[in-house]
Scaffold this motif. Structure first.
Motif, mmCIF file in Angstrom:
data_model
loop_
_atom_site.group_PDB
_atom_site.id
_atom_site.type_symbol
_atom_site.label_atom_id
_atom_site.label_comp_id
_atom_site.label_asym_id
_atom_site.label_seq_id
_atom_site.Cartn_x
_atom_site.Cartn_y
_atom_site.Cartn_z
ATOM 1 N N ARG A 95 38.196 81.903 35.563
ATOM 2 C CA ARG A 95 38.975 82.422 34.875
ATOM 3 C C ARG A 95 39.629 82.426 35.141
ATOM 4 O O ARG A 95 40.694 82.508 36.613
ATOM 5 C CB ARG A 95 38.228 84.156 35.546
ATOM 6 C CG ARG A 95 37.030 84.996 35.572
ATOM 7 C CD ARG A 95 36.953 86.241 35.126
ATOM 8 N NE ARG A 95 35.964 86.691 35.291
ATOM 9 C CZ ARG A 95 34.723 86.895 36.235
ATOM 10 N NH1 ARG A 95 35.101 86.317 37.213
ATOM 11 N NH2 ARG A 95 33.656 87.409 35.853
ATOM 12 N N ASN A 104 38.449 83.618 29.695
ATOM 13 C CA ASN A 104 36.953 82.309 29.995
ATOM 14 C C ASN A 104 36.422 81.313 30.190
ATOM 15 O O ASN A 104 36.737 80.784 28.459
ATOM 16 C CB ASN A 104 35.869 83.427 29.711
ATOM 17 C CG ASN A 104 36.366 85.680 30.173
ATOM 18 O OD1 ASN A 104 36.832 85.659 31.186
ATOM 19 N ND2 ASN A 104 36.501 85.856 29.049
ATOM 20 N N SER A 187 32.116 84.384 31.049
ATOM 21 C CA SER A 187 32.543 84.438 31.974
ATOM 22 C C SER A 187 31.338 85.578 33.200
ATOM 23 O O SER A 187 31.859 85.788 34.323
ATOM 24 C CB SER A 187 34.378 84.997 32.633
ATOM 25 O OG SER A 187 33.859 84.426 33.909
ATOM 26 N N GLY A 225 32.927 81.115 26.205
ATOM 27 C CA GLY A 225 32.782 80.746 27.557
ATOM 28 C C GLY A 225 32.559 79.566 28.177
ATOM 29 O O GLY A 225 32.268 79.774 29.498
#
Length: 300
Positions: A95, A104, A187, A225
């Motif tokens: 993050r 993310n 994330s 992500g």
């Protein structure tokens, strides 16, 4: 027969965000095969052979010398569960905070105290943290990390951490290999995305037309992500680093090769090499590495 191809691909970065659209999320990846014989472009013989066209292509990348055809991603992972579990322990959620909405991504350990992720995820962020769990039975913990390597040209970043994430082995890839991309969707949820390595190209563009990198074209359903996540083979070894995907309904992803990863680590001050047996050897002293500037915020 091997061909020289100039392909223009509309690519999508795999960066997750909470709200504001990031300019870095929409990229153009210009894939250009620079050699008529790809073997001259690759350091690993396993990376040098162009895969035959899939017997049942479901998508293609248009090029000036005909399409690069891709088949559908594998329906399910064929990697042993124990191998997957072991590899997963070396993968963390990333993050990046303080540069607009939280960005993310994913990273993985290459040596004790060192993680590799995607540069575009952390570009300009004053605070970067990872989330990692030692096992499925424990709650993940968060750790701030230092950015000690950053390269926009290859879209790779190096993080220093004291979290104890176990390193993954790194190996060369073989075209046609079934593997998997590991990473965290936005994330949060850990995702195993079955993948097949279908083509190997020298690609330019993305961060600038003067940039050239060795890239695998994958049949894979990439999730936002997973950028910076490892592409692993049946043995659980990392054979590529995921950084982009095709926009639209096609299941096409892109991963940087071992050649690019080793070169980046060397440029970041790490003793990294491929020995005479084809093994990737990494010797690092994280404490000796200094933090480095890591780009500018890319908010649009």
């Amino acid at each position: 027969m091997r061909r020289a191809v100039a392909a223009v691909i509309e690519a999508q970065a795999l960066r997750g965000a909470q709200s504001t659209r990031f300019v870095a999320v929409l990229w153009t990846l210009c894939a250009v095969l620079l050699c008529a014989a790809l073997g001259a472009c690759a350091s690993d013989r396993g990376e040098a052979e162009l895969a035959d066209a899939p017997t049942e292509p479901v998508s293609q990348i248009e090029s000036s010398d005909g399409p690069l055809l891709l088949s559908a991603p594998p329906a399910a992972s064929t990697i042993d569960d124990d191998v997957l579990d072991s590899a997963a322990r070396g993968v963390v959620a990333v993050r990046a905070r303080g540069c607009g909405p939280v960005a993310n991504g994913t990273a993985f350990a290459v040596a004790p105290g060192l993680l590799v992720g995607a540069a575009h995820v952390v570009a300009g962020a004053p605070s970067v943290e990872i989330e990692w769990s030692t096992s499925e039975s424990t709650e993940p913990s968060r750790h701030l990390v230092d950015v000690v390597g950053y390269e926009e040209d290859s879209d790779l970043a190096l993080f220093r951490t004291e979290s104890g994430v176990p390193p993954l082995s790194i190996d060369q890839a073989q075209l046609g290999t079934n593997g998997a991309v590991l990473g965290f969707e936005r994330s949060s949820e850990f995702v195993v995305s079955p993948a097949r390595i279908e083509h190997y190209v020298s690609a330019s563009g993305l961060w600038g037309q003067e940039t050239t990198r060795s890239v695998y074209v994958l049949a894979v359903d990439i999730r936002k992500g997973q950028s910076g996540g490892p592409l692993i083979d049946q043995d659980g070894s990392v054979v590529g680093v995921v950084f982009a995907a095709i926009q639209g309904p096609q299941d096409i992803g892109f991963a940087l090769s071992r050649e690019e990863l080793v070169r980046f680590l060397i440029s970041a001050g790490i003793d990294a090499r491929v020995n005479d047996r084809g093994e990737t050897v990494i010797a690092a002293q994280p404490a000796s590495l200094e933090e480095v500037p890591h780009g500018e915020c890319r908010i649009g």
